[in-house]
Design a protein around this motif. Sequence first.
Motif, PDB file in Angstrom:
ATOM      1  N   GLN A   1       0.823  -1.207   0.000  1.00 44.42           N
ATOM      2  CA  GLN A   1       0.000   0.000   0.000  1.00 44.42           C
ATOM      3  C   GLN A   1       0.860   1.260   0.000  1.00 44.42           C
ATOM      4  O   GLN A   1       0.529   2.250  -0.659  1.00 44.42           O
ATOM      5  N   SER A   2       1.973   1.210   0.702  1.00 48.34           N
ATOM      6  CA  SER A   2       2.864   2.374   0.729  1.00 48.34           C
ATOM      7  C   SER A   2       3.544   2.579  -0.617  1.00 48.34           C
ATOM      8  O   SER A   2       3.869   3.702  -0.999  1.00 48.34           O
ATOM      9  N   GLU A   3       3.741   1.473  -1.360  1.00 46.50           N
ATOM     10  CA  GLU A   3       4.414   1.557  -2.656  1.00 46.50           C
ATOM     11  C   GLU A   3       3.454   1.877  -3.793  1.00 46.50           C
ATOM     12  O   GLU A   3       3.790   2.625  -4.709  1.00 46.50           O
ATOM     13  N   LYS A   4       2.239   1.271  -3.759  1.00 49.01           N
ATOM     14  CA  LYS A   4       1.276   1.439  -4.859  1.00 49.01           C
ATOM     15  C   LYS A   4      -0.125   1.582  -4.280  1.00 49.01           C
ATOM     16  O   LYS A   4      -0.947   0.662  -4.327  1.00 49.01           O
ATOM     17  N   SER A   5      -0.408   2.738  -3.741  1.00 50.32           N
ATOM     18  CA  SER A   5      -1.707   2.980  -3.107  1.00 50.32           C
ATOM     19  C   SER A   5      -2.853   2.894  -4.106  1.00 50.32           C
ATOM     20  O   SER A   5      -4.001   2.623  -3.733  1.00 50.32           O
TER      21      SER A   5
END
Length: 358
Positions: free
Chosen positions: A136-140
């Motif tokens: 989620q932090s990389e590809k929200s």
Amino acid sequence: MNEYIQHMIDWIEDRLKEEFSLEGLANHMGYSPYYCSFKFHQVTGISMRRYILLRRLYLSTEDLVMNRKIIDIAVDYNYSSQEAYSRAFKSVFGISPSEFQRRQMPVQSIAKLITYSEGGGNRMTAQRDTEVAHLQSEKSELFDRDVLNILNGQVMYEEFKSKKLMGNSDYAPFNEAMCVHETTTPIFDSTFIQTRAFGHDVSLESYIGKVIQPLTVLNQKNYNYIVLWFGEDLFCQMNLLTVLAYLEQLEYKGTVFLNSFREDEFKVTQTELALGSYHSIYENVLINHKKPSHQVMPLMYQSIELYLEMQTENNPVTKYISKNRQLSQSELLKKLFEVFPMIGYGDTQYMELINKVR
């Protein structure tokens, strides 16, 4: 016996960067070279030299990711030349070390064998929440409403959906075992459904309800992203190949991500995939039982090699069953799960082979 074999494995693992000596191992264990070799293969389902080859090459991928010089890696793992290392690497992963270094595609994990452990027990889902939070932090954008997550199997689907692990996105299971029985093209048409239902010995209604119905969401909504959650093993990769071929059949225009993971842990490798040749690969491999004419990522290449090997009568699993006929059905099933994690069969697939051999 498993404790004895684990001792051999530990000895080998400590010397993976040295020239292997069966005589040296035999002297250390106090048995003949033949006995050590025979027992290793009987318990693990793989020869020592094949195990050493696979472990060396898999560990070398970590060095390649660190952008070390290929010649230095070849020397470290006791290859006579860079060319010899490259040939061995390509035979296992389907691409050269230099190409892997450039693209860094996922490969099937070849972990150290564990045949005996006093602690016991592997955990598959221990890192799940952590890994999802990292994604989620990389590809929200993959956690929004225009995303469909296709998950390998009902159990994984129910857990992801009930916990909303991927936020407001949609979820669908792929409840198949494409690694066994015949198939057809086009995918999911009436002939396909009849062929697959017959192979699994289930009614058409049951097959449609379990496999087809959950995927109708693909025709009901336009998704910008599709995220495919499939493990590294043969079972999952043949399912993945089928789903990718189906997306091409639908002429899907969005972006496709593969989230691959090992079944004994949940460390996700995310890769963006380009559609275009998977339907042809599906036909070559799953229908005609031939090697694909197109290049595939190493992870799928390894599984295709295993799949084609499993189509032969004298494959590694049937050999193992034949050599361990004395075991009870429950004991043999447990051993098959332990010895062949890279295949990923379930009870049903292994029972078919056990009944065939016995």
